[in-house]
Design a protein around this motif. Sequence first.
Motif, PDB file in Angstrom:
ATOM      1  N   ARG A   1       0.836  -1.278  -0.090  1.00  0.00           N
ATOM      2  CA  ARG A   1      -0.063   0.079   0.084  1.00  0.00           C
ATOM      3  C   ARG A   1       1.098   1.104  -0.115  1.00  0.00           C
ATOM      4  N   PRO A   2       0.376   2.293  -0.810  1.00  0.00           N
ATOM      5  CA  PRO A   2       1.232   3.564  -0.754  1.00  0.00           C
ATOM      6  C   PRO A   2       1.128   4.173   0.588  1.00  0.00           C
ATOM      7  N   TRP A   3       1.863   5.040   0.754  1.00  0.00           N
ATOM      8  CA  TRP A   3       1.811   6.023   2.197  1.00  0.00           C
ATOM      9  C   TRP A   3       0.639   6.549   2.515  1.00  0.00           C
ATOM     10  N   ASN A   4      -0.268   6.832   1.667  1.00  0.00           N
ATOM     11  CA  ASN A   4      -1.380   7.548   1.804  1.00  0.00           C
ATOM     12  C   ASN A   4      -2.766   6.745   1.672  1.00  0.00           C
ATOM     13  N   TRP A   5      -2.477   5.682   1.429  1.00  0.00           N
ATOM     14  CA  TRP A   5      -3.600   4.653   1.285  1.00  0.00           C
ATOM     15  C   TRP A   5      -4.577   4.683   2.350  1.00  0.00           C
ATOM     16  N   TYR A   6      -5.916   4.591   1.784  1.00  0.00           N
ATOM     17  CA  TYR A   6      -7.032   4.374   2.920  1.00  0.00           C
ATOM     18  C   TYR A   6      -8.086   3.914   2.437  1.00  0.00           C
TER      19      TYR A   6
END
Length: 213
Positions: free
Chosen positions: A205-210
Amino acid sequence: MALLDEIYERGEVVTPKGEVLKVHSGISREEGEFIYNLIRNDRRISRTLEVGCAYGLSSLNICAALKGRNGAKHIILDPFQNTQWQSVGISNLRREGLSWFELVEERSEFALPRLAAERESQFDFVFIDGWHTFDHTMIDCFYATRLLGIGGYLVIDDANFPSIARVIRYLENYPCYQRHGSVKIASANDISSLVALQKRTEDLRPWNWYADF
Ligand SMILES: C[S@@+](CC[C@H](N)C(=O)[O-])C[C@H]1O[C@@H](n2cnc3c(N)ncnc32)[C@H](O)[C@@H]1O
């Protein structure tokens, strides 16, 4: 296992000093069988970890399932095993000759980050059954995700608790996890009391995944 049968039939355990105690906490027989079969059915599992030992019902199932596995090693995190639980969990393991375990008497929120720094991706199976608040369970699962290698399993007990059900809903959004199975509550067949997820890929998951949950 004779000891587990006895504990479930009587609803009691015996301390190393011979005192008989009522079992008021621990996984059900069905959940124990699910865990035992999961480990027996995947021969790659040898390095396991659990949070929360109490009287050792989950530990007995995990260690029994590891019997005969090359390099089998089970780490148990429980800060209160020798105090609140009067050493019953580890004494039960010893009584059954299941010696391939290590007890770490530390709170999981302190022990898990250290383990993750030292042994990232090195575990095949992690069982979470410690402090049951949402944030605590999330922290346990955050580090468990780091500790598991690809193909490893994250198994979470008391999945019917609102706090834990919420954590599982969040985890099930991770692209790396796929539900492997669950144990349903007999009286409410659409609710699970225990859920097993399998880590199918790296957690990329990328750093800003949500994802909403
Ligand atoms: C529900 S019981 C575990 C039952 C056990 N898995 C079984 O099947 O017999 C919860 C356990 O979590 C432990 N615990 C409480 N706080 C903890 C923490 N911060 N870190 C690790 N374990 C904790 C308690 O000492 C207790 O043994």
